[in-house]
Design an enzyme around this catalytic site. Sequence first.
Site, PDB file in Angstrom:
ATOM      1  N   THR A  63       0.813  -1.212   0.000  1.00  0.00           N
ATOM      2  CA  THR A  63       0.000   0.000   0.000  1.00  0.00           C
ATOM      3  C   THR A  63       0.845   1.259   0.000  1.00  0.00           C
ATOM      4  O   THR A  63       0.528   2.248  -0.672  1.00  0.00           O
ATOM      5  CB  THR A  63      -0.942   0.001   1.216  1.00  0.00           C
ATOM      6  OG1 THR A  63      -1.882  -1.073   1.078  1.00  0.00           O
ATOM      7  CG2 THR A  63      -1.704   1.312   1.332  1.00  0.00           C
ATOM      8  N   THR A 107       0.927  -4.227   4.408  1.00  0.00           N
ATOM      9  CA  THR A 107       0.622  -4.629   5.777  1.00  0.00           C
ATOM     10  C   THR A 107      -0.163  -5.929   5.886  1.00  0.00           C
ATOM     11  O   THR A 107      -0.281  -6.489   6.976  1.00  0.00           O
ATOM     12  CB  THR A 107      -0.169  -3.520   6.505  1.00  0.00           C
ATOM     13  OG1 THR A 107      -1.399  -3.285   5.807  1.00  0.00           O
ATOM     14  CG2 THR A 107       0.643  -2.240   6.580  1.00  0.00           C
TER      15      THR A 107
END
Length: 338
Positions: A18, A95
Amino acid sequence: MSAHAPPRRVVVYGLGGTIAMASDGGAGVVPALSAAQLVEAVPGLAEAGIEVEVVDFRRLPSASLGFADLLELAGRIGGRLARGGVDGVVVVQGTDTLEETAYLLDLFHTASVPIVVTGAMRNPTLAGADGPANLLAAVRTAAHPASRGRGVLVVLADQIHAAGRVRKTHTTSVCAFASPDSGPLGLLTEGVPGFLWGPVDRFALDLAAVRARPSVPLVTVVLGDDGLLLRGLAGRADGLVVAGAGGGHVPRGLVSVLGDLAGRMPVVLASRVGGGPVLGATYAYPGSERDLLERGLVSAGFLDPFKARVLLWALLACGADRDAVVSAFRVAGGSARG
């Protein structure tokens, strides 16, 4: 740092995720930014007095990373540290699997130089993107002398976590990462890392000992579970992690198949709860933790199911037998004291 001290040097390895996403011109974002672009976009990093070396290792969403990628990364990091001149390492990734990759790196990291893993919950196209702040905090933590000897650390939202304790607990919150059983290892205050308690006990393996690529599934037990996912694993898997309910419990109908599997391969019993250890001697009914451990399952202790699977995979990859697996989980799971 004194006027005559050389600047601290940190190597940043970019894996994607991300934090490195950009718009694909349509409705979503995809990994696109290089590690160098990430570092260049961090406010305050150039003024931190830290030399940053950048390695563009992968550009993948973290769900697409695999054991092969991370073993290669561990080897690359080890080789770079062997050449010297490095005070810390930062790994930047998505993550989704960060808690697993950080723990795998921790298992194969024996040097005192810290490795810090970080990422972002908000991609760069969103207001309040947290990537730059997390990357700056990670670099500062990796460069700080107090981080030495602590293995692999995870830094997000100005919190410092031990790789063996941290979990992702929310799908979108910028404060998604927590260590349920211990709390954070430290915090960054005004950009300076500080540790609240000492280094955690760690279990380490030799990367050079990796010879195999075992198959280790993780099966989570649910209400009314009929064992469909367990049957047929014999002869197809090299090891198994079972995430039991509560302190490590399964329906009585699964007892015989788990006992049979435990006679064929290492079967590790973890808890699906997300905090607290697998029990050892509290309940005694069929399918209880005591019953399963007496049938040969191995307790994961305080390790959550994801980390238990990573550890079992690493042990089997290094050729560990059942006795070595039991011994390793007693140490890594926190039950070796007593």
